[in-house]
Design a protein around this motif. Structure first.
Motif, short mmCIF file in Angstrom:
data_model
loop_
_atom_site.label_atom_id
_atom_site.label_comp_id
_atom_site.label_asym_id
_atom_site.label_seq_id
_atom_site.Cartn_x
_atom_site.Cartn_y
_atom_site.Cartn_z
N ARG A 169 41.95 -23.55 20.25
CA ARG A 169 43.09 -22.95 20.45
C ARG A 169 43.29 -21.87 19.81
NH1 ARG A 169 48.08 -21.12 20.68
NH2 ARG A 169 49.68 -22.33 20.23
N GLY A 199 44.61 -18.43 17.78
CA GLY A 199 45.64 -17.81 17.37
C GLY A 199 45.62 -16.38 17.19
N VAL A 200 45.84 -15.85 16.21
CA VAL A 200 45.86 -14.27 15.95
C VAL A 200 44.13 -13.83 15.90
CG1 VAL A 200 46.34 -12.32 13.99
CG2 VAL A 200 47.94 -14.35 14.52
N THR A 210 42.21 -17.03 13.94
CA THR A 210 42.61 -18.20 13.49
C THR A 210 42.38 -19.19 14.64
OG1 THR A 210 45.10 -17.76 13.93
CG2 THR A 210 44.38 -17.28 11.75
N TYR A 211 42.25 -20.42 14.39
CA TYR A 211 42.07 -21.28 15.41
C TYR A 211 42.43 -22.61 15.01
CZ TYR A 211 38.04 -22.81 12.83
OH TYR A 211 37.03 -23.32 12.01
N SER A 212 42.41 -23.62 15.98
CA SER A 212 42.54 -25.03 15.81
C SER A 212 41.81 -25.83 16.93
CB SER A 212 44.10 -25.46 16.15
OG SER A 212 44.25 -26.86 15.88
N LYS A 269 50.55 -26.16 17.54
CA LYS A 269 51.70 -25.31 17.56
C LYS A 269 51.22 -24.01 16.74
CE LYS A 269 55.35 -28.66 17.34
NZ LYS A 269 54.69 -29.91 17.11
N ASP A 270 51.68 -23.03 17.05
CA ASP A 270 51.43 -21.68 16.48
C ASP A 270 51.30 -21.99 14.82
OD1 ASP A 270 51.15 -20.41 18.45
OD2 ASP A 270 53.08 -19.32 18.44
N THR A 271 52.25 -22.73 14.07
CA THR A 271 51.99 -22.73 12.92
C THR A 271 50.89 -23.77 12.17
OG1 THR A 271 53.60 -24.71 12.99
CG2 THR A 271 54.72 -22.65 12.39
N GLU A 272 50.43 -24.37 13.26
CA GLU A 272 49.03 -25.26 12.96
C GLU A 272 47.87 -24.38 13.31
OE1 GLU A 272 50.72 -29.54 14.16
OE2 GLU A 272 50.09 -28.16 15.70
N LEU A 273 47.77 -23.34 13.61
CA LEU A 273 46.63 -22.50 13.67
C LEU A 273 46.14 -21.66 12.45
CD1 LEU A 273 47.57 -21.06 17.01
CD2 LEU A 273 45.87 -22.96 16.65
N ASP A 274 45.76 -22.66 11.60
CA ASP A 274 45.56 -22.43 10.15
C ASP A 274 44.13 -22.15 9.54
OD1 ASP A 274 45.18 -24.89 10.07
OD2 ASP A 274 46.55 -25.52 8.65
#
Length: 135
Positions: A54, A56-57, A72-74, A80-85
């Motif tokens: 997944r 992100g940015v 960023t990825y997961s 969730k977007d906040t979990e793409l850390d």
């Protein structure tokens, strides 16, 4: 005749088994990434040994020397977007086509030819080998 049939059955079973243990990357004819973003995603998937991420940015810098990207990825596809850390940063050889990764960083570890740690250098060479196999 019965012995020949047993031999054919055994050969077919052996062939089916050996085909099932071929690495996933070797089975697919994945096209070589054309953009630094796609290449960095490939590096992340290869290092993490996952089929999907997944994302992100994404920040891409194909015009810089060396060209690069970070994202960023997961590994959790329902993140969730906040979990793409988790982050990866990639740099590529500016003269290589298809793209060739020359350095990448994940977590607090950077993988490059000039890394002091032999295992870190090895991981870079492994990812380079996987990229070179792409068509």
């Amino acid at each position: 005749m019965r012995g020949i049939m047993k031999s054919y059955f055994f050969a077919a079973a052996l062939l089916a088994h050996s085909a099932s243990v071929v690495p996933v990357f070797a089975q697919t004819s994945t096209p070589a990434p054309k953009t630094v973003e796609d290449a960095c995603v490939f590096v992340a998937k290869s290092m993490l040994m996952v089929k999907e991420l997944r994302i992100g940015v994404v920040q891409s810098f194909p015009e810089l020397s060396p060209p690069g990207a970070r994202l960023t990825y997961s590994t959790k596809l329902d993140a969730k977007d906040t979990e793409l850390d988790q982050e990866i940063e990639c740099q590529f050889d500016p003269d290589a086509q298809p793209l060739k990764v020359t350095r990448f960083c994940m977590d607090s570890t950077c993988y490059a030819i000039d890394s002091e740690d032999q295992e870190d250098r090895r991981r870079l060479l492994e990812v380079q080998a996987l990229m070179a196999r792409l068509k």
